[in-house]
Design an enzyme around this catalytic site. Structure first.
Site, PDB file in Angstrom:
ATOM      1  N   ILE A  32       6.592 -32.341  62.159  1.00 10.93           N
ATOM      2  CA  ILE A  32       7.442 -33.367  62.775  1.00 10.93           C
ATOM      3  C   ILE A  32       6.611 -34.278  63.678  1.00 10.93           C
ATOM      4  O   ILE A  32       6.801 -35.498  63.699  1.00 10.93           O
ATOM      5  CB  ILE A  32       8.577 -32.681  63.575  1.00 10.93           C
ATOM      6  CG1 ILE A  32       9.508 -31.912  62.622  1.00 10.93           C
ATOM      7  CG2 ILE A  32       9.361 -33.703  64.386  1.00 10.93           C
ATOM      8  CD1 ILE A  32      10.483 -30.970  63.325  1.00 10.93           C
ATOM      9  N   GLY A  33       5.676 -33.687  64.416  1.00  8.51           N
ATOM     10  CA  GLY A  33       4.857 -34.474  65.337  1.00  8.51           C
ATOM     11  C   GLY A  33       4.052 -35.540  64.616  1.00  8.51           C
ATOM     12  O   GLY A  33       3.881 -36.655  65.127  1.00  8.51           O
ATOM     13  N   TYR A 181      11.456 -16.792  70.095  1.00  8.07           N
ATOM     14  CA  TYR A 181      11.232 -18.214  69.771  1.00  8.07           C
ATOM     15  C   TYR A 181      12.406 -19.055  70.281  1.00  8.07           C
ATOM     16  O   TYR A 181      12.216 -20.072  70.960  1.00  8.07           O
ATOM     17  CB  TYR A 181      11.063 -18.407  68.259  1.00  8.07           C
ATOM     18  CG  TYR A 181      11.154 -19.855  67.835  1.00  8.07           C
ATOM     19  CD1 TYR A 181      10.103 -20.738  68.099  1.00  8.07           C
ATOM     20  CD2 TYR A 181      12.299 -20.357  67.208  1.00  8.07           C
ATOM     21  CE1 TYR A 181      10.196 -22.081  67.743  1.00  8.07           C
ATOM     22  CE2 TYR A 181      12.390 -21.696  66.849  1.00  8.07           C
ATOM     23  CZ  TYR A 181      11.340 -22.555  67.119  1.00  8.07           C
ATOM     24  OH  TYR A 181      11.443 -23.884  66.767  1.00  8.07           O
TER      25      TYR A 181
HETATM   26  N1  NAP Z   1      11.027 -27.574  61.603  1.00  7.62           N
HETATM   27  C1  NAP Z   1      12.222 -27.281  62.104  1.00  7.62           C
HETATM   28  O1  NAP Z   1      13.202 -27.070  61.388  1.00  7.62           O
HETATM   29  C2  NAP Z   1      12.414 -27.227  63.595  1.00  7.62           C
HETATM   30  C3  NAP Z   1      13.675 -26.898  64.090  1.00  7.62           C
HETATM   31  C4  NAP Z   1      13.888 -26.881  65.457  1.00  7.62           C
HETATM   32  C5  NAP Z   1      12.851 -27.197  66.303  1.00  7.62           C
HETATM   33  N2  NAP Z   1      11.624 -27.484  65.824  1.00  7.62           N
HETATM   34  C6  NAP Z   1      10.546 -27.808  66.768  1.00  7.62           C
HETATM   35  O2  NAP Z   1       9.889 -29.003  66.376  1.00  7.62           O
HETATM   36  C7  NAP Z   1       8.520 -28.944  66.766  1.00  7.62           C
HETATM   37  C8  NAP Z   1       7.631 -29.213  65.563  1.00  7.62           C
HETATM   38  O3  NAP Z   1       7.937 -28.254  64.560  1.00  7.62           O
HETATM   39  P1  NAP Z   1       7.308 -28.356  63.106  1.00  7.62           P
HETATM   40  O4  NAP Z   1       8.284 -27.758  62.175  1.00  7.62           O
HETATM   41  O5  NAP Z   1       6.790 -29.713  62.874  1.00  7.62           O
HETATM   42  O6  NAP Z   1       6.076 -27.314  63.254  1.00  7.62           O
HETATM   43  P2  NAP Z   1       4.671 -27.304  62.534  1.00  7.62           P
HETATM   44  O7  NAP Z   1       4.697 -28.048  61.253  1.00  7.62           O
HETATM   45  O8  NAP Z   1       4.268 -25.859  62.521  1.00  7.62           O
HETATM   46  O9  NAP Z   1       3.719 -28.100  63.541  1.00  7.62           O
HETATM   47  C9  NAP Z   1       3.508 -27.575  64.804  1.00  7.62           C
HETATM   48  C10 NAP Z   1       2.510 -28.431  65.542  1.00  7.62           C
HETATM   49  O10 NAP Z   1       2.292 -27.822  66.839  1.00  7.62           O
HETATM   50  C11 NAP Z   1       0.888 -27.645  66.993  1.00  7.62           C
HETATM   51  N3  NAP Z   1       0.544 -26.524  67.884  1.00  7.62           N
HETATM   52  C12 NAP Z   1       0.840 -25.213  67.743  1.00  7.62           C
HETATM   53  N4  NAP Z   1       0.283 -24.521  68.739  1.00  7.62           N
HETATM   54  C13 NAP Z   1      -0.379 -25.401  69.533  1.00  7.62           C
HETATM   55  C14 NAP Z   1      -1.166 -25.304  70.699  1.00  7.62           C
HETATM   56  N5  NAP Z   1      -1.439 -24.120  71.261  1.00  7.62           N
HETATM   57  N6  NAP Z   1      -1.671 -26.411  71.256  1.00  7.62           N
HETATM   58  C15 NAP Z   1      -1.452 -27.619  70.680  1.00  7.62           C
HETATM   59  N7  NAP Z   1      -0.739 -27.790  69.555  1.00  7.62           N
HETATM   60  C16 NAP Z   1      -0.213 -26.684  68.986  1.00  7.62           C
HETATM   61  C17 NAP Z   1       0.370 -27.410  65.587  1.00  7.62           C
HETATM   62  O11 NAP Z   1      -1.032 -27.577  65.558  1.00  7.62           O
HETATM   63  P3  NAP Z   1      -1.911 -26.894  64.387  1.00  7.62           P
HETATM   64  O12 NAP Z   1      -1.798 -27.815  63.222  1.00  7.62           O
HETATM   65  O13 NAP Z   1      -3.273 -26.837  64.985  1.00  7.62           O
HETATM   66  O14 NAP Z   1      -1.319 -25.540  64.109  1.00  7.62           O
HETATM   67  C18 NAP Z   1       1.137 -28.486  64.859  1.00  7.62           C
HETATM   68  O15 NAP Z   1       0.560 -29.741  65.086  1.00  7.62           O
HETATM   69  C19 NAP Z   1       8.308 -27.577  67.391  1.00  7.62           C
HETATM   70  O16 NAP Z   1       8.428 -27.689  68.787  1.00  7.62           O
HETATM   71  C20 NAP Z   1       9.451 -26.746  66.836  1.00  7.62           C
HETATM   72  O17 NAP Z   1       9.816 -25.693  67.707  1.00  7.62           O
HETATM   73  C21 NAP Z   1      11.368 -27.499  64.476  1.00  7.62           C
END
Ligand code: NAP
Length: 316
Positions: A32-33, A181
């Site tokens: 998402i980021g 989580y």
């Molecule tokens: N996907 C969903 O359905 C969903 C639902 C509710 C909330 N969210 C929230 O949305 C956000 C993004 O989720 P996503 O699904 O896009 O997850 P994702 O694809 O796993 O991406 C996570 C991002 O966070 C980074 N990250 C993890 N640990 C870190 C650290 N110690 N320092 C700096 N960066 C770090 C990862 O970096 P690396 O690439 O180095 O691992 C990656 O860039 C999260 O906060 C998640 O809780 C997601």
């Protein structure tokens, strides 16, 4: 605090211009980021990817530059699991002023064992909540220097059914990965709401907004090779899920709107329109448990202790 919807039209495909602005997106190299960063880059703003992995950040920047002509994108090394590194990370931005930060990065474990950061905090609570809590302290002078800056915290719909255990914030007594989580995301959301309350009380120009992406699956996300590649099989297999949830490009929309739309107010909660799981962003009533100021205050104090920061004094 307001929970009213904006009546102004908002086109998620054409976010408003923000040419002289600078935005930081934590975890901007993936998921998402990445899409938050790509979409913010189309506004003419400078977008900084906060990433713990410089190689991944390079790949993400190349993808954004290939898709967004003239994109102003750069990266800063940022590891939210290493609290003592965050002050240096902010210094390395070499900026005097920041118009918004999106606290997006997150880690989600779905199986034991319980893991810890190098600082000895439970990994999800330590990264998702304490990392962003501490980062906020170091960013506050830059945000306060902008005319009307925003701190946008990425929560989760999963946090709606969770409650914090203030006596076991780090899940030392009872560790269940999914619950831990959800609680880490709930802590982030309490923080976002409480932060706005404190900013208002201090007369600050900075606003804090909480968003959530709904359900956002990689298999429903358009390819951005090599950042993300969706195979035909994954796309076809995920088609039924599209009735309920969405891709990460759409999961980015609430955060992008919270950064850019002047109608969005501090203290609000924004998420997808359809059952809170998919669709265009809209403001939603702040969940009742998030309005419990005594829980928020206890969490704030505990977070200052655990993160070793003094986010008690918010500059006006
Ligand atoms: N996907 C969903 O359905 C969903 C639902 C509710 C909330 N969210 C929230 O949305 C956000 C993004 O989720 P996503 O699904 O896009 O997850 P994702 O694809 O796993 O991406 C996570 C991002 O966070 C980074 N990250 C993890 N640990 C870190 C650290 N110690 N320092 C700096 N960066 C770090 C990862 O970096 P690396 O690439 O180095 O691992 C990656 O860039 C999260 O906060 C998640 O809780 C997601």
């Amino acid at each position: 605090m307001s929970s009213t919807s904006s009546t102004l039209p908002w086109d998620v495909q054409r976010p408003r211009r923000a040419d002289d602005s600078v935005f930081l997106v934590t975890g901007g190299n993936a998921g998402i980021g990445y899409f938050v960063a790509e979409q913010l880059s189309t506004t003419g703003a400078t977008v900084v990817l906060g990433s713990r992995n410089p190689a991944k950040a390079e790949v993400a920047m190349a993808s954004i530059r290939a898709r967004v002509p003239g994109a102003r994108v750069r990266a800063v090394r940022l590891d939210l699991a290493d609290l003592s590194s965050l002050e240096t990370a902010v210094e390395s931005l070499e900026m005097d002023c920041l118009d918004a930060v999106v606290h997006n990065a997150g880690v989600a474990l779905d199986a034991p064992p319980r893991k810890e950061t190098g600082d000895g905090h439970e990994l999800m609570f330590g990264t998702n909540h304490l990392g962003h809590f501490a980062l906020t302290q170091w960013l506050m002078p830059l945000l306060s220097a902008a005319p009307t800056a925003r701190i946008v915290t990425m929560g989760s719909f999963a946090a709606r059914s969770e409650r914090l255990d203030l006596d076991d914030l780090e899940s030392r007594k009872d560790y269940q990965p999914k619950r831990t989580y959800g609680r880490s995301k709930l802590a982030q959301m309490y923080f976002g709401v409480e932060l706005d309350r404190r900013l208002r009380a201090a007369g600050s120009t900075v606003a804090s907004v909480v968003v959530h992406p709904g359900g956002a699956l990689d298999s429903l996300t358009p390819s951005r090779p090599p950042v993300h590649v969706r195979t035909t099989g994954a796309r076809l297999g995920a088609a039924p899920a599209a009735l309920l949830v969405q891709g990460k490009h759409a999961g980015a929309w609430p955060a992008v709107r919270a950064v850019l739309d002047p109608a969005v107010r501090g203290g609000q909660l924004w998420g997808p329109r359809v059952f809170g799981l998919r669709g265009e962003p809209r403001s939603q009533p702040v969940w009742t448990h998030l309005t419990d100021t005594s829980v928020a205050a206890r969490l704030w104090d505990a977070s200052c202790d655990l993160a070793g920061v003094a986010l008690g004094t918010i500059p006006g």
